[in-house]
Design an enzyme around this catalytic site. Structure first.
Site, short mmCIF file in Angstrom:
data_model
loop_
_atom_site.label_atom_id
_atom_site.label_comp_id
_atom_site.label_asym_id
_atom_site.label_seq_id
_atom_site.Cartn_x
_atom_site.Cartn_y
_atom_site.Cartn_z
N ASP A 289 4.40 43.11 7.31
CA ASP A 289 4.89 44.38 6.76
C ASP A 289 4.50 45.54 7.68
OD1 ASP A 289 6.12 46.10 5.04
OD2 ASP A 289 4.53 46.15 3.55
N LYS A 292 9.06 46.92 12.19
CA LYS A 292 9.99 45.79 12.07
C LYS A 292 10.27 45.09 13.41
CE LYS A 292 9.38 47.37 8.25
NZ LYS A 292 8.23 46.80 7.55
N ASP A 317 8.46 41.48 4.62
CA ASP A 317 9.03 42.55 3.78
C ASP A 317 10.10 43.31 4.57
OD1 ASP A 317 9.45 44.29 1.70
OD2 ASP A 317 7.72 45.56 2.14
N ASN A 318 10.92 44.03 3.85
CA ASN A 318 11.94 44.94 4.43
C ASN A 318 12.91 44.23 5.36
OD1 ASN A 318 9.11 46.98 4.73
ND2 ASN A 318 10.74 47.50 3.33
N GLU A 347 11.37 49.81 -1.93
CA GLU A 347 10.35 50.39 -2.80
C GLU A 347 10.76 51.71 -3.45
OE1 GLU A 347 9.83 49.08 0.20
OE2 GLU A 347 8.74 50.39 1.57
C1 LIG Z 1 5.27 49.54 5.63
S1 LIG Z 1 3.69 50.02 6.01
C2 LIG Z 1 2.68 48.79 5.27
C3 LIG Z 1 2.71 48.88 3.77
C4 LIG Z 1 1.71 47.98 3.11
N1 LIG Z 1 1.84 46.62 3.54
C5 LIG Z 1 1.90 48.04 1.63
O1 LIG Z 1 2.82 47.40 1.11
O2 LIG Z 1 1.13 48.74 0.98
C6 LIG Z 1 3.55 49.57 7.73
C7 LIG Z 1 2.19 49.88 8.33
O3 LIG Z 1 2.05 49.07 9.49
C8 LIG Z 1 1.34 49.81 10.48
N2 LIG Z 1 1.71 49.19 11.77
C9 LIG Z 1 2.92 49.21 12.36
N3 LIG Z 1 2.93 48.45 13.46
C10 LIG Z 1 1.69 47.95 13.59
C11 LIG Z 1 1.09 47.08 14.53
N4 LIG Z 1 1.77 46.58 15.56
N5 LIG Z 1 -0.21 46.77 14.36
C12 LIG Z 1 -0.90 47.26 13.31
N6 LIG Z 1 -0.38 48.06 12.39
C13 LIG Z 1 0.90 48.41 12.51
C14 LIG Z 1 1.82 51.23 10.29
O4 LIG Z 1 0.91 52.16 10.79
C15 LIG Z 1 1.98 51.31 8.76
O5 LIG Z 1 0.83 51.80 8.18
#
Ligand SMILES: C[S@@+](CC[C@H](N)C(=O)[O-])C[C@H]1O[C@@H](n2cnc3c(N)ncnc32)[C@H](O)[C@@H]1O
Length: 362
Positions: A289, A292, A317-318, A347
């Site tokens: 998650d 993408k 997800d997504n 969501e």
């Molecule tokens: C959609 S949110 C996650 C939502 C969470 N899983 C929830 O349902 O509560 C995506 C998160 O992934 C983090 N993120 C994106 N790419 C990442 C990566 N390559 N490594 C670590 N974190 C990452 C972003 O900063 C963001 O906070």
């Protein structure tokens, strides 16, 4: 209203007609009497009350004073100057008050229209379109609220949790976040529509080792960790330090800090070090998650690092909104996976989104 105005106009004009000849020795309004438009203009003129006041005063002075006419005229002129200034002040302040009231009325109506648009109309209009919902909530509303509150969205969510959720009760933390995000402010948690699907997959797999890529504020971390059996472990990865700080507090509020290891950093950096750093040989369950475009490279990395075993379950997800077409193409067509789509909603909206469950076949 119109009749009142006409009557007032007539009264004023007749007073002026009676007053002015006394002051001037002739009736200067005589030429206008046949023109209602000009009379109306005269009625609206701010000088009419002034002329009336002057004429009445001179009339009064003429009657009551025993002074000679030049002295009378002199004191009359002095009074005119004074009265003019006073009346001008009154007229100007009345105009200013009227203008201020107009400005306030326009501001109040505009504020009401903007509030209705912001609170109901736009959210309702974007509900069915994932992209519009993301642009509205994630780009516009979040920035406006950041400026207005001086806090970030994760900080506002944390405040809602601290205010409304019971310490040590993960279910109340989930409920507080869902309530906040449905009624106050949208956020990118997996949410309460897809959440039960995540719950059922976690419960079915009953993992001893679980990995979450993308913690954000820890909503899905709490959802997963609360279902883990004693002794099981969840590693969650977040590369944004501000989000990670909030997530730590939310996970602690739920009382799940002993089941969760939050790693601050990028998934691509962490995955190759997991075996060595955490002594984990493989994961039973992986929740994808994060951003993408990282889904596909990261599961290939997990494969390459030997962190998936036969029967490991990936849940992504997504996969529809924002969408992960390359990842779906890969897991749906690779002989190494058995994949299944669970339809749901993005969501806190009515736009289609879903989760892809893919079992690693070895
Ligand atoms: C959609 S949110 C996650 C939502 C969470 N899983 C929830 O349902 O509560 C995506 C998160 O992934 C983090 N993120 C994106 N790419 C990442 C990566 N390559 N490594 C670590 N974190 C990452 C972003 O900063 C963001 O906070």
């Amino acid at each position: 209203m119109c009749v009142d105005r006409l009557i007032s106009t007539a009264v004023i004009i007749s007073r002026i007609r009676r007053a002015l000849p006394i002051v001037l020795g002739h009736d200067p309004l005589l030429p206008f009497h046949r023109s209602p438009v000009l009379l109306q203009r005269l009625y609206q003129s701010p000088h009419i009350p002034l002329l009336l006041a002057v004429s009445y005063l001179l009339k009064l002075l003429k009657r009551c004073s025993s002074c000679s006419y030049p002295i009378l005229v002199k004191s009359g002129v002095e009074w005119i100057v004074e009265a003019t200034e006073q009346l001008r002040g009154v007229t100007h302040s009345r105009r200013a008050v009227r203008m201020l009231l107009n400005v306030l009325a326009v501001a109040a109506v505009s504020a009401a229209v903007l509030y209705v648009l912001y609170k109901w109309l736009i959210p309702a209009a974007v509900q069915n379109s994932g992209w519009l919902a993301l642009i509205w909530h994630d780009v516009i509303v979040e920035r406006v609220l950041n400026i207005l509150t001086g806090l970030s969205r994760p900080q506002r969510m944390l405040k809602a949790v601290q205010k409304n959720a019971t310490k040590g009760d993960p279910q109340s933390v989930i409920a507080a976040i869902d309530y906040y995000c449905r009624h106050k402010e949208w956020a990118m948690n997996v949410g309460d529509d897809k959440g039960p699907i995540l719950d059922s997959v976690v419960s079915e797999v009953n993992p001893s080792t679980a990995l979450e890529l993308g913690t954000y504020c820890g909503y899905s971390t709490v959802r997963i960790a609360r279902l883990l059996s004693p002794g099981s472990k969840l590693i969650t990865v977040e590369f944004n330090p501000a989000y990670a700080a909030v997530a730590r507090q939310i996970i602690a509020h739920a009382g799940l800090q002993n089941k969760v290891t939050l790693v601050e950093g990028g998934s691509g950096d962490l995955i190759p070090k997991i075996k060595e750093q955490f002594g984990i040989t493989s994961f039973d369950f992986v929740f994808l998650d994060h951003w993408k475009d990282r889904y596909l490279p990261d599961i290939k990395l997990l494969e390459d690092c030997g962190l998936l075993k036969k029967g490991s379950v990936l849940l992504a997800d997504n996969v529809i909104c924002p969408g992960t077409p390359e990842y779906l193409e890969y897991v749906r067509n690779s002989p190494r996976y058995k994949s299944q789509y669970f339809q749901s909603y993005l969501e806190y909206t009515k736009a289609e989104d879903g989760l892809e469950k893919s079992v690693f076949l070895g």
